[in-house]
Design a protein around this motif. Structure first.
Motif, PDB file in Angstrom:
ATOM      1  N   THR A  34       1.038  -1.153   0.209  1.00  0.00           N
ATOM      2  CA  THR A  34      -0.007   0.161  -0.094  1.00  0.00           C
ATOM      3  C   THR A  34       0.778   1.482   0.056  1.00  0.00           C
ATOM      4  N   GLY A  49      -2.855   4.186  -0.494  1.00  0.00           N
ATOM      5  CA  GLY A  49      -3.521   4.707   0.449  1.00  0.00           C
ATOM      6  C   GLY A  49      -4.008   3.890   1.281  1.00  0.00           C
ATOM      7  N   GLY A  50      -4.391   2.855   0.745  1.00  0.00           N
ATOM      8  CA  GLY A  50      -4.016   1.679   2.721  1.00  0.00           C
ATOM      9  C   GLY A  50      -5.062   0.241   1.602  1.00  0.00           C
ATOM     10  N   ARG A  78      -8.299  -2.188   2.044  1.00  0.00           N
ATOM     11  CA  ARG A  78      -9.506  -2.427   2.142  1.00  0.00           C
ATOM     12  C   ARG A  78      -9.850  -3.768   2.299  1.00  0.00           C
ATOM     13  N   ALA A 120      -6.857   3.208  -3.196  1.00  0.00           N
ATOM     14  CA  ALA A 120      -6.665   4.233  -3.549  1.00  0.00           C
ATOM     15  C   ALA A 120      -6.821   5.493  -1.905  1.00  0.00           C
ATOM     16  N   HIS A 121      -8.203   5.258  -1.613  1.00  0.00           N
ATOM     17  CA  HIS A 121      -8.744   5.539  -0.143  1.00  0.00           C
ATOM     18  C   HIS A 121      -9.944   5.106   0.184  1.00  0.00           C
ATOM     19  N   PRO A 122     -10.437   5.085   1.696  1.00  0.00           N
ATOM     20  CA  PRO A 122     -11.869   4.960   2.114  1.00  0.00           C
ATOM     21  C   PRO A 122     -13.306   5.129   1.609  1.00  0.00           C
ATOM     22  N   THR A 135     -16.945   5.788   1.243  1.00  0.00           N
ATOM     23  CA  THR A 135     -17.867   6.635   2.345  1.00  0.00           C
ATOM     24  C   THR A 135     -18.551   5.467   3.493  1.00  0.00           C
ATOM     25  N   ASP A 178     -16.623   4.000   5.484  1.00  0.00           N
ATOM     26  CA  ASP A 178     -15.412   2.927   5.955  1.00  0.00           C
ATOM     27  C   ASP A 178     -14.761   2.926   7.592  1.00  0.00           C
ATOM     28  N   VAL A 182     -11.653   3.416   9.452  1.00  0.00           N
ATOM     29  CA  VAL A 182      -9.961   3.760   8.968  1.00  0.00           C
ATOM     30  C   VAL A 182      -9.707   3.644  10.511  1.00  0.00           C
ATOM     31  N   GLN A 240      -2.609   2.386   6.463  1.00  0.00           N
ATOM     32  CA  GLN A 240      -4.039   2.562   7.059  1.00  0.00           C
ATOM     33  C   GLN A 240      -4.886   1.574   6.487  1.00  0.00           C
ATOM     34  N   PHE A 275      -9.083   0.440   5.565  1.00  0.00           N
ATOM     35  CA  PHE A 275      -9.973   0.410   5.408  1.00  0.00           C
ATOM     36  C   PHE A 275     -11.179  -0.430   5.722  1.00  0.00           C
TER      37      PHE A 275
END
Length: 91
Positions: free
Chosen positions: A16, A20-21, A23, A41-43, A45, A47, A49, A57, A59
């Motif tokens: 990662t 981002g992280g 998931r 890449a990102h969480p 809605t 999620d 964290v 991270q 998610f």
């Protein structure tokens, strides 16, 4: 909330880094429950964290969050020498 051990935190950091992280989703197929980890890449809605001890991270998808409360994310090596994420009860 999901807890992350040091081994899992190290394993999360590599794939990662800069992406981002990790998931974690939840699958329930034919009575078999399993987590579905993927680099994200990102969480998304809603999620949760969770910060790993090494700065990575995780998610946690809403459908997985309820199942993973009071659990520990761990990593184990399989018979082929590959690392696999595992969910354990917190001790």
């Amino acid at each position: 909330m999901l807890d992350i051990d040091a081994t899992a935190a190290s394993a999360i950091g590599e794939p990662t880094r800069g992406a981002g992280g990790l998931r974690i989703g939840w699958a329930d197929r034919d009575g078999t429950r399993s987590i579905t980890p993927a680099v994200a890449a990102h969480p998304v809605t809603r999620d949760e964290v969770v910060a790993a001890p090494t700065g990575g991270q995780v998610f946690v998808a809403p459908d997985a969050a309820g199942h993973l409360r009071d659990k520990l994310l761990d990593v184990r090596m399989d018979v082929d020498g590959r690392f696999r994420f595992a969910i354990d009860d917190r001790h």
